[in-house]
Scaffold this motif. Structure first.
Motif, PDB file in Angstrom:
ATOM      1  N   ALA A  50      12.394  11.856 -24.741  1.00  0.00           N
ATOM      2  CA  ALA A  50      12.692  10.463 -24.605  1.00  0.00           C
ATOM      3  C   ALA A  50      12.747   9.747 -25.858  1.00  0.00           C
ATOM      4  CB  ALA A  50      12.013   9.836 -23.452  1.00  0.00           C
ATOM      5  N   ALA A  51      13.213   8.504 -26.073  1.00  0.00           N
ATOM      6  CA  ALA A  51      13.228   7.868 -27.107  1.00  0.00           C
ATOM      7  C   ALA A  51      11.880   7.476 -27.438  1.00  0.00           C
ATOM      8  CB  ALA A  51      14.355   6.749 -27.271  1.00  0.00           C
ATOM      9  N   ILE A  81       6.691   7.448 -23.305  1.00  0.00           N
ATOM     10  CA  ILE A  81       7.118   7.994 -22.407  1.00  0.00           C
ATOM     11  C   ILE A  81       7.108   9.561 -22.407  1.00  0.00           C
ATOM     12  CG2 ILE A  81       9.204   8.740 -21.076  1.00  0.00           C
ATOM     13  CD1 ILE A  81       8.187   5.842 -20.245  1.00  0.00           C
ATOM     14  N   ARG A  82       7.203  10.016 -23.561  1.00  0.00           N
ATOM     15  CA  ARG A  82       7.013  11.523 -23.860  1.00  0.00           C
ATOM     16  C   ARG A  82       5.784  12.050 -23.602  1.00  0.00           C
ATOM     17  NH1 ARG A  82      10.005  10.201 -28.602  1.00  0.00           N
ATOM     18  NH2 ARG A  82       8.187  10.760 -29.885  1.00  0.00           N
ATOM     19  N   VAL A  83       4.693  11.296 -24.157  1.00  0.00           N
ATOM     20  CA  VAL A  83       3.280  11.610 -23.858  1.00  0.00           C
ATOM     21  C   VAL A  83       2.869  11.630 -22.424  1.00  0.00           C
ATOM     22  CG1 VAL A  83       1.031  10.860 -24.341  1.00  0.00           C
ATOM     23  CG2 VAL A  83       2.615  11.228 -26.215  1.00  0.00           C
ATOM     24  N   LEU A  84       3.404  10.685 -21.757  1.00  0.00           N
ATOM     25  CA  LEU A  84       3.348  10.312 -20.379  1.00  0.00           C
ATOM     26  C   LEU A  84       3.779  11.748 -19.670  1.00  0.00           C
ATOM     27  CD1 LEU A  84       2.310   8.622 -17.730  1.00  0.00           C
ATOM     28  CD2 LEU A  84       4.730   7.684 -17.655  1.00  0.00           C
TER      29      LEU A  84
END
Length: 172
Positions: free
Chosen positions: A18-19, A23-26
């Motif tokens: 994801a940008a 969000i990527r870590v989540l």
């Protein structure tokens, strides 16, 4: 004559990027928690006890005569949490508690044949998948993870008492 190559394990593709880095870590946290939940569901389905109870049962089997305090230390949990885990194991007939030796107040725990059968049915690792995988990481990676998680916990204003409640238990 051709030699057969042993296939190398393939890593799964990373989560779709994801940008937003948050969000990527989540998403990665979700992957970790879902892997842990899946393991605990499999344990409960196959062994009939929670993941934390299975871990406790495995320690009791490995160390016949262990006391509640030593079990709590082995699992790095509070003694009252160990007692709560044991209550279910005792009620299910997977563990027996005996008062023996010179100090009749001290309880000595032993697994029963029924407990051994539950362990034989259960998928490993008995400690759970997360402790198992963390134990395989190198010291530098673990130190970095610890520092980074400390920052996250500080931002969450996390209650450190929760650190002694094992995953896969209800924390009672």
């Amino acid at each position: 004559m051709a030699t057969q190559k042993t296939p190398t394990p393939r890593r799964k593709a990373p989560v779709e990027d994801a940008a937003d880095p948050a969000i990527r870590v989540l998403r990665r946290f979700r992957l970790v928690f879902n892997a842990v939940k899946t393991h605990f569901r499999a344990v409960e389905t196959k062994a009939g006890v929670s993941g934390a109870q299975l871990w406790a049962l495995s320690i009791v089997r490995e160390r016949p005569g262990i006391g509640v305090g030593d079990l709590a230390r082995a699992m790095d949990i509070h003694q009252s949490t160990a007692s709560n885990l044991l209550r279910g194991l005792l009620d299910a007939g997977l563990v027996v508690a005996e008062r023996a030796g010179t100090d009749r107040r001290a309880v000595q725990l032993r697994s029963t044949p029924k407990g051994a059968r539950a362990l034989a049915k259960a998928p490993g690792p008995f400690t759970g998948v997360l402790p198992e995988v963390l134990g395989r990481l190198d010291k530098r990676t673990l130190a970095r993870l610890e520092r980074d998680l400390d920052l996250l916990i500080a931002e969450l204003d996390g209650d450190t008492r929760g650190a002694r409640i094992p995953l896969g238990s209800d924390g009672r």
